[in-house]
Design a protein around this motif. Sequence first.
Motif, mmCIF file in Angstrom:
data_model
loop_
_atom_site.group_PDB
_atom_site.id
_atom_site.type_symbol
_atom_site.label_atom_id
_atom_site.label_comp_id
_atom_site.label_asym_id
_atom_site.label_seq_id
_atom_site.Cartn_x
_atom_site.Cartn_y
_atom_site.Cartn_z
ATOM 1 N N ARG A 111 -2.775 1.860 -2.395
ATOM 2 C CA ARG A 111 -2.856 3.307 -2.260
ATOM 3 C C ARG A 111 -4.290 3.701 -1.980
ATOM 4 N N PRO A 146 -6.302 10.151 -3.010
ATOM 5 C CA PRO A 146 -6.396 11.353 -2.174
ATOM 6 C C PRO A 146 -7.659 12.164 -2.471
ATOM 7 N N GLY A 175 -1.836 14.251 0.208
ATOM 8 C CA GLY A 175 -1.306 13.087 -0.498
ATOM 9 C C GLY A 175 -0.903 13.407 -1.921
ATOM 10 N N GLY A 183 1.713 10.318 -1.107
ATOM 11 C CA GLY A 183 0.504 9.522 -1.184
ATOM 12 C C GLY A 183 -0.039 9.120 0.164
ATOM 13 N N VAL A 236 -1.411 5.594 2.254
ATOM 14 C CA VAL A 236 -1.448 4.135 2.242
ATOM 15 C C VAL A 236 -2.705 3.677 2.958
ATOM 16 N N ALA A 241 2.166 -3.136 1.769
ATOM 17 C CA ALA A 241 1.787 -2.015 0.919
ATOM 18 C C ALA A 241 2.881 -1.627 -0.069
ATOM 19 N N PHE A 242 4.126 -1.947 0.268
ATOM 20 C CA PHE A 242 5.203 -1.582 -0.634
ATOM 21 C C PHE A 242 5.670 -2.824 -1.398
ATOM 22 N N GLY A 299 1.044 6.665 -9.708
ATOM 23 C CA GLY A 299 0.393 5.638 -8.917
ATOM 24 C C GLY A 299 -1.031 5.995 -8.563
ATOM 25 N N ASN A 300 -1.243 7.261 -8.208
ATOM 26 C CA ASN A 300 -2.586 7.671 -7.821
ATOM 27 C C ASN A 300 -3.577 7.509 -8.973
ATOM 28 N N THR A 350 -4.727 3.951 -9.069
ATOM 29 C CA THR A 350 -5.670 3.745 -7.976
ATOM 30 C C THR A 350 -7.035 4.299 -8.347
#
Lengths: 463, 590
Positions: free
Chosen positions: A121, A124, A144, A290, A292, B103-104, B267-268, B271
């Motif tokens: 990810r 953003p 995102g 999101g 990628v 990516a997935f 998820g963000n 990250t």
Amino acid sequence: MAIEYLGLSSINGPLVVLDGVQEAFFDEIVEFVVDGNIKKMGRIVELNEDKAVIQVFEGTENMSLTNTHTRLSGHPMEVAVSPDMLGRTFNGIGIPIDGLGSLGSADKRDVNGLPLNPVRREYPRNYIRTGISAIDGLTTLIRGQKLPIFSGNGLPHDQLAAQIVKQASLGDNSDEQFAVVFGAMGVKHDVADYFRKAFEESGVSDHVCMFLNMANDPVVERLITPKVALTAAEYLAFECNMHILVILTDMTSFAEAMREVSSSRGEIPSRKGYPGYLYSEFATLYERAGIVEGSNGSVTQLPILTMPNDDITHPIPDLTGYITEGQVVLDRNLHGQSVYPPISILPSLSRLMKDGIGKGYTREDHQDLANQLFSAYAKVGEARNLASVIGEDELSPIDKQYLKFGEEFEKRYVGQGPTENRTIMQTLDLGWELLSLLPKEELDRIDTKLIEIYYPKKENEGA
Amino acid sequence: MESKNIGKIYGINGPVIYLKGKTGFKMSEMVYVGEERLVGEVISLDKDMTTIQVYEETSGLKPGEQVEATGAAVSVTLAPGILNNIFDGIERPLESIAESGGAFITRGVSVDSLDTEKLWDTHMMVSEGDIVHGGTIIAEVPETHAILHKCMVPPDVEGTVVRAAEDGQYTIKDTLVVVELNDGSRRELSMTQHWPIRMPRPVHHRYSANEPLVTGQRILDTMFPIAKGGTAAIPGGFGTGKTMTQHQIAKWADADIIIYIGCGERGNEMTQVLEEFSELVDPKTGNPLMDRTTLIANTSNMPVAAREASIYTGLTLAEYYRDMGYDVAIMADSTSRWAEALRELSGRLEEMPAEEGFPAYLASRLSAFYERAGMMQTLNGGTGSVSIIGAVSPQGGDFSEPVTQNTKRFVRCFWGLDKSLAYSRHFPAIHWLTSYSEYLPDLAGWYSDHVSPKFVDYRNRMMTILNQESSLMEIVKLIGGDVLPDDQKLILEIAKVIRLGFLQQNAFHKDDTCVSMEKQFKMMDVILYLYKRARKLVAMGMPMSVLKAEGIFEKVIAIKYDVPNDNLTMLDFYKKDIDEFYDRVMEKNG
């Protein structure tokens, strides 16, 4: 290979049971032919040896235990994708309903999607200018992000969403490809028409892809509509490198449909009769927003949900709030005072805002200014409570100043015209102008250096 | 013995699958399901039905497909390479998954938990003839710049070293030591051990808490401290700053190792942690924070069964580093998602629900989880600790729901986040009236020795002022603040200084984000000194309006920004300022 099964073992609401199936797999799509002419689709939701429980998307009307032929498709729910989807209208399971024929694309995608790996990810950081002060200034939308609108019946959430689409699309960097995916679950025909018209008026309709499941369409279809819409969005964003804004309305209908199906399957209910997996289901939708790594596109989600009885602690808004990156809450009280958009500032929040604003993005004072406006407006609430007990006249001078500030803030900062498109600078300057209604000493959330620079100087006004 | 048990899928319901007939599987055994070899775990056995939860999406599975038992419980691989890494809920490195699948996250990915090819600089700690037992350190490997990895003898091995390798470079699979066990058999030991995630690793005994986990956050360290080896819960509705608080602790706590478990969250956010921690520098060692951090990411859209396991995976990794003698802190964000995963699976199993649909064993699972924390004497005689800080996401922000209530019974620190504080952007939004820490008396000695003998007294005085403020506010809400006598107005004013100048802390300000104990104490000292002097003035009949006009209150509030962390002597000047303020007021009005 394609065996057809004749007849069914039982029908219960949207669910049918088929015995003696061979080689069926979990989550497989099946096709029904009823009375030799009506075609329907279904999905296997439970398997016990050779007994399959199937959800019928189009509803079980006309189906009997004897008149139905069933065929296994051999694949999970898939939808055809192509860049030509833009400008088209589909039903809730991705079949064109605009009379322009099929997409003619052999490219198909599994609608269930796959979880995006957090290490791939991209965090953003680019803000989207919506032109609405309450959003840009205080709950900035980031490319995102997933930022839902918590609304109630009768509040102008549709109007707000349409305005965001219109103004965000005509933003500063319009050279990048921008498109809207619109997924409607159980909406009224009027609402669908409203959006269609709004898209046409703002000149984006050839960049909109609509998936419509109307209020009178089958309930089970509703469960698949947001997945279809998001699959289209992911395709356009990550394979066609476009910036996609996904509007999903109304998430409440989606959750209601889930409850209905769950109860007809005889599952154990958790809160308010919703199934225990409501959170996971919501999450698999919302987390599909999101960016990628290595793709220029993005998926930004703007789901709309109506809070039953305006209750923010109801499971639907509650679980949504735990998954999404903030929320924009609409308030009936403000709406009653003809403030548009009636955004209730205090419970609204954008979690990603802190990294997408400030120096290099908007302006260095943005974060502090927003914090100060929040904090000052929270004090307005306290002053109003006090005033309702002891009367406005008895308030201390500083409380009176807060009341004044609150009034102006609601009228001029939160309130704006449905076509008014403010720049970030206008929004920020307006914030400072309103703060100048308060004495400097009250500004306890702003770095003293920033106050020096931005606090409007009174002596210039010829004091 | 080696013949593997095999069964056939009978039924599938979401993440739960059923096998009919006697399978010979064991409870908690790890199994591979179907042609794609999805990872699963046996969760219930019955005369004619075996139930398995699958850690991956089950769409595409067919009845009749094969289920293969592995013979071992679901376990984690323990060896160098755990730190500075990000795993999913069952210790599969996400980086390798991305390399093999894009990516997935696709299903049935088979990757090694840890890099088996990397050569590690190894320094041997035992030689031939040494007697070793569980926990003995056989080799040391610099795992990252910050952390020396100590490879230990697995807890169940005891005997004499008959062969030991030389210092050199080895992979985690190479044999380093051969041990002759007491029964005469030989066992080869490498850097790697395996340990079932649901079983606590053994220790000698448990110490009582006596040292705080210093986090650099004023409201925590001063007001509601957590001990090393302690447990804390952070409950709060959405948007009140649970994750933010966890991030702050993960960044600045004086633990050696941080295990950050993102359980059913965004998820963000994972990250963000990954990006931010790679850039941020640990103030103690000067190395990137990731060098001491491991992330377990099971985001909300990943399969629900793995979410349930992720908590235990993180806990086992933490215990492993504890056994090396390190202080480990676990951030579990959020335990509610884990409880909901339990509920979801329990619903699929059609178990009888207890409160709000949660299974009746929720409380016992929670207590077993939190009891794995503690300051321990390890098997090799060293001391290490595991502290657990769990976020709780109560439904509707209502603390009376089952997860919050049950958690409250098993943790000793409660940092209650408050919606109205968050709405007015008072962060950290930990409410001083609802929160508590039972560790304070245990830690009093440490504070007295390491910070100041006056520390606990000062802290209690500040709490008293805040409590007085809250009862005064009841009156103010009814009749307004103007009618209060001046000494009570002063209490309100000082409480405001404490709230804004001390409790509120700006995570984005370079000086304010992490504050040393010394500065915390000195700030308290200045605030209480101001209170003392101002009270004297008020007692002499000076009105509050005169005191406020001097701007000294605002000045004290701004200490957090104005005094840099490397120049704490500046704080001594504030007392002089307060004296001057006192004299000025006396002069003008005396």
